[in-house]
Design a protein around this motif. Structure first.
Motif, PDB file in Angstrom:
ATOM      1  N   HIS A  76       0.957  -1.142   0.050  1.00 54.81           N
ATOM      2  CA  HIS A  76       0.014   0.088   0.018  1.00 54.81           C
ATOM      3  C   HIS A  76       0.888   1.105   0.074  1.00 54.81           C
ATOM      4  O   HIS A  76       2.062   1.372   0.881  1.00 54.81           O
ATOM      5  CB  HIS A  76      -0.840   0.020   1.094  1.00 54.81           C
ATOM      6  CG  HIS A  76      -1.869   0.970   1.259  1.00 54.81           C
ATOM      7  ND1 HIS A  76      -2.375   1.897   0.087  1.00 54.81           N
ATOM      8  CD2 HIS A  76      -2.472   1.566   2.395  1.00 54.81           C
ATOM      9  CE1 HIS A  76      -3.229   2.775   0.912  1.00 54.81           C
ATOM     10  NE2 HIS A  76      -3.166   2.530   1.998  1.00 54.81           N
ATOM     11  N   GLU A  78      -0.064   4.647   0.656  1.00 53.01           N
ATOM     12  CA  GLU A  78      -0.407   5.606   1.554  1.00 53.01           C
ATOM     13  C   GLU A  78       0.961   6.045   2.426  1.00 53.01           C
ATOM     14  O   GLU A  78       1.737   5.042   2.847  1.00 53.01           O
ATOM     15  CB  GLU A  78      -1.274   5.586   2.296  1.00 53.01           C
ATOM     16  CG  GLU A  78      -1.962   6.672   2.782  1.00 53.01           C
ATOM     17  CD  GLU A  78      -3.408   6.800   3.513  1.00 53.01           C
ATOM     18  OE1 GLU A  78      -4.049   5.537   3.492  1.00 53.01           O
ATOM     19  OE2 GLU A  78      -3.818   7.755   3.868  1.00 53.01           O
ATOM     20  N   ASP A  80       1.603   6.608   5.341  1.00 54.61           N
ATOM     21  CA  ASP A  80       1.823   5.971   6.696  1.00 54.61           C
ATOM     22  C   ASP A  80       2.642   4.698   6.642  1.00 54.61           C
ATOM     23  O   ASP A  80       3.016   4.240   7.504  1.00 54.61           O
ATOM     24  CB  ASP A  80       0.644   5.949   7.464  1.00 54.61           C
ATOM     25  CG  ASP A  80      -0.523   5.290   6.730  1.00 54.61           C
ATOM     26  OD1 ASP A  80      -0.660   5.162   5.442  1.00 54.61           O
ATOM     27  OD2 ASP A  80      -1.513   4.804   7.270  1.00 54.61           O
ATOM     28  N   HIS A  81       2.756   4.248   5.272  1.00 54.82           N
ATOM     29  CA  HIS A  81       3.324   2.795   4.994  1.00 54.82           C
ATOM     30  C   HIS A  81       4.478   2.828   3.994  1.00 54.82           C
ATOM     31  O   HIS A  81       5.240   2.028   3.788  1.00 54.82           O
ATOM     32  CB  HIS A  81       2.270   1.740   4.623  1.00 54.82           C
ATOM     33  CG  HIS A  81       1.101   1.714   5.413  1.00 54.82           C
ATOM     34  ND1 HIS A  81       1.048   1.419   6.890  1.00 54.82           N
ATOM     35  CD2 HIS A  81      -0.152   2.097   5.261  1.00 54.82           C
ATOM     36  CE1 HIS A  81       0.057   1.224   7.254  1.00 54.82           C
ATOM     37  NE2 HIS A  81      -0.909   1.758   6.300  1.00 54.82           N
ATOM     38  N   ASP A 163      -4.495  -2.542   5.019  1.00 61.56           N
ATOM     39  CA  ASP A 163      -5.072  -1.688   5.884  1.00 61.56           C
ATOM     40  C   ASP A 163      -6.339  -2.521   6.160  1.00 61.56           C
ATOM     41  O   ASP A 163      -6.924  -2.064   7.467  1.00 61.56           O
ATOM     42  CB  ASP A 163      -5.749  -0.362   4.910  1.00 61.56           C
ATOM     43  CG  ASP A 163      -4.853   0.720   5.058  1.00 61.56           C
ATOM     44  OD1 ASP A 163      -3.833   0.665   6.016  1.00 61.56           O
ATOM     45  OD2 ASP A 163      -5.072   1.730   4.417  1.00 61.56           O
ATOM     46  N   HIS A 215      -1.687  -1.961  10.750  1.00 64.63           N
ATOM     47  CA  HIS A 215      -2.238  -1.135  11.872  1.00 64.63           C
ATOM     48  C   HIS A 215      -2.842  -1.962  12.712  1.00 64.63           C
ATOM     49  O   HIS A 215      -3.585  -3.083  12.702  1.00 64.63           O
ATOM     50  CB  HIS A 215      -3.236   0.068  11.899  1.00 64.63           C
ATOM     51  CG  HIS A 215      -2.945   0.979  10.705  1.00 64.63           C
ATOM     52  ND1 HIS A 215      -2.027   1.809  10.997  1.00 64.63           N
ATOM     53  CD2 HIS A 215      -3.380   1.102   9.395  1.00 64.63           C
ATOM     54  CE1 HIS A 215      -1.850   2.559   9.735  1.00 64.63           C
ATOM     55  NE2 HIS A 215      -2.719   2.327   8.840  1.00 64.63           N
TER      56      HIS A 215
HETATM   57 FE1  FEO Z   1      -4.440   3.524   3.648  1.00 60.91          FE
HETATM   58 FE2  FEO Z   1      -2.689   2.662   6.757  1.00 60.91          FE
HETATM   59  O1  FEO Z   1      -2.924   3.644   5.289  1.00 60.91           O
END
Ligand code: FEO
Length: 384
Positions: A76, A78, A80-81, A163, A215
């Motif tokens: 992914h 995004e 944050d990753h 996610d 997460h």
């Molecule tokens: Fe869709 Fe945890 O990023």
């Protein structure tokens, strides 16, 4: 932390973040999960947020010892990753990057990188052998972005779910999992129920022993429980027959009517009534709870010939996530020209399968005896 003898956790806990994705409050922070599979070839799953690159690289180094990573798998993009990809590639110039074609295009967009000399593009059903472990990739478009892939490791039966199955806050599996995973799913992926169901359908033939999301905690037991919840959320099915009353009140008169209705509902035998003041309560929790409950009561004031702003934000939050298939009741207040119910109904016009419950309550400034009788009737109708 070991997931299996050969799969290790190398993620980080962001305790300082104020708002996740710039909007979601996370009082217990959020984990950016990352995992390593050790084999003849070593594979790392995903990187972490930019503020934790060094900590993550230290975790990776400690887990691998003198061995080198063979693959960095990016499920992914995004940030944050993905934010630590470039630093990783500089430190480990021989590691290959494994990801979807869309993700490589996004890397170019985010970092200006061209990994064509070290990239492995994978798509639906592709495999990658690490030795004893064998990775199988599945595309998961819009869970949460279009480039997402998830990965099933056949030997350990571990699913790396990106996610999906993630949650805000700590890695506690007990009380907070359902509420914080719901707030995460509804807030971030809720619009894409059809795509989430498609992914769940693809995964339904796999024998999964553990789920490793990006997460929150690794899920190792009672996987049917989590899968059932995800099916409900993705199909917009209420979790239970609870009633959510979402309201705004300027001087307390609409609140009095709301509290009267809640009291009558409880008197008539409903235990599960939740009341949220939209101006004061966490908006993402209110929105997530509307998707949990079977019935929603909307109570607000007329304001500038429209509705009070937090109610507008709440309803927009529902409609953009495909709110549907619920009972909805209306309470409006207005001292000279009440128009709130008309406005709320117009906002919900495109929502599928809503059952508008009568009577609609109209308060002219403050609750009257006639309003009380109507609220009693509404309580009866909601409980039918
Ligand atoms: Fe869709 Fe945890 O990023």
């Amino acid at each position: 932390m070991e997931i299996t003898n050969n799969i290790k956790y190398v993620g980080v806990h962001d305790k300082k973040i104020d708002l996740f994705e710039g909007q979601y409050s996370v009082p217990l922070g959020i984990y950016y999960n990352s995992y390593i599979i050790e084999d003849e070839k070593n594979a790392i799953f995903d990187t972490v947020d930019v503020n934790f690159t060094d900590q993550w690289l230290a975790n990776v180094k400690e887990a691998l010892g003198s061995k080198a990573p063979t693959y960095l798998i990016i499920q992914h993009m995004e940030p944050d990753h993905s934010a630590s990809i470039v630093k990783f590639t500089e430190i480990y110039p021989h590691a290959k990057i494994v990801s979807s074609a869309k993700a490589f295009a996004m890397m170019k967009g985010f970092f200006g990188t061209d990994f064509s000399d070290r990239q492995i593009v994978v798509g639906e059903g592709d495999s990658l052998s690490l030795g004893e472990h064998n990775l199988k990739f599945f595309t998961a478009p819009m869970v949460h972005w279009p480039e997402v892939i998830v990965t099933y490791e056949e030997k350990s039966k571990v699913l790396f779910s990106a996610d999906a199955f993630g949650k805000f806050g700590n890695r506690d599996l007990l009380d907070s999992w359902v509420d914080e995973a719901r707030r995460y799913y509804i807030g971030i992926v809720g619009k894409y129920g059809v795509q989430t169901l498609a992914l769940l359908n693809k995964l339904s033939n796999l024998n999964v022993s553990q789920i490793c999301p990006l997460h929150g905690p690794v899920l190792s037991k009672d996987l049917g429980f989590y899968l059932d919840l995800y099916k409900k959320w993705a199909s917009y099915t209420p979790e239970d027959d609870s009633i959510l009353i979402a309201y705004t009140s300027i001087y307390g008169n609409t609140k009095k009517a709301v509290m009267y209705l809640a009291e009558k509902l409880r008197e008539k035998g409903t235990k599960d009534v939740t009341v949220f003041d939209l101006a004061r309560h966490d908006m993402s929790e209110a929105i997530a709870n509307a998707f949990k409950s079977e019935s929603l009561v909307l109570a607000t004031t007329t304001y500038n010939a429209d509705i009070f702003p937090p109610m507008h934000q709440f309803l927009k939050g529902l409609t953009e996530r495909n709110f549907q298939g619920r009972k909805v009741a209306f309470i409006q207040n207005g001292s000279w020209a009440p128009t709130a119910t008309k406005v709320m109904k117009a906002i919900l016009e495109g929502s599928k399968n809503l059952d508008f419950i009568e009577p609609e309550i109209k308060i002219m400034s403050s609750m009257t005896e006639e309003n009380k009788a109507e609220l009693n009737a509404l309580a009866e109708a909601l409980l039918k």
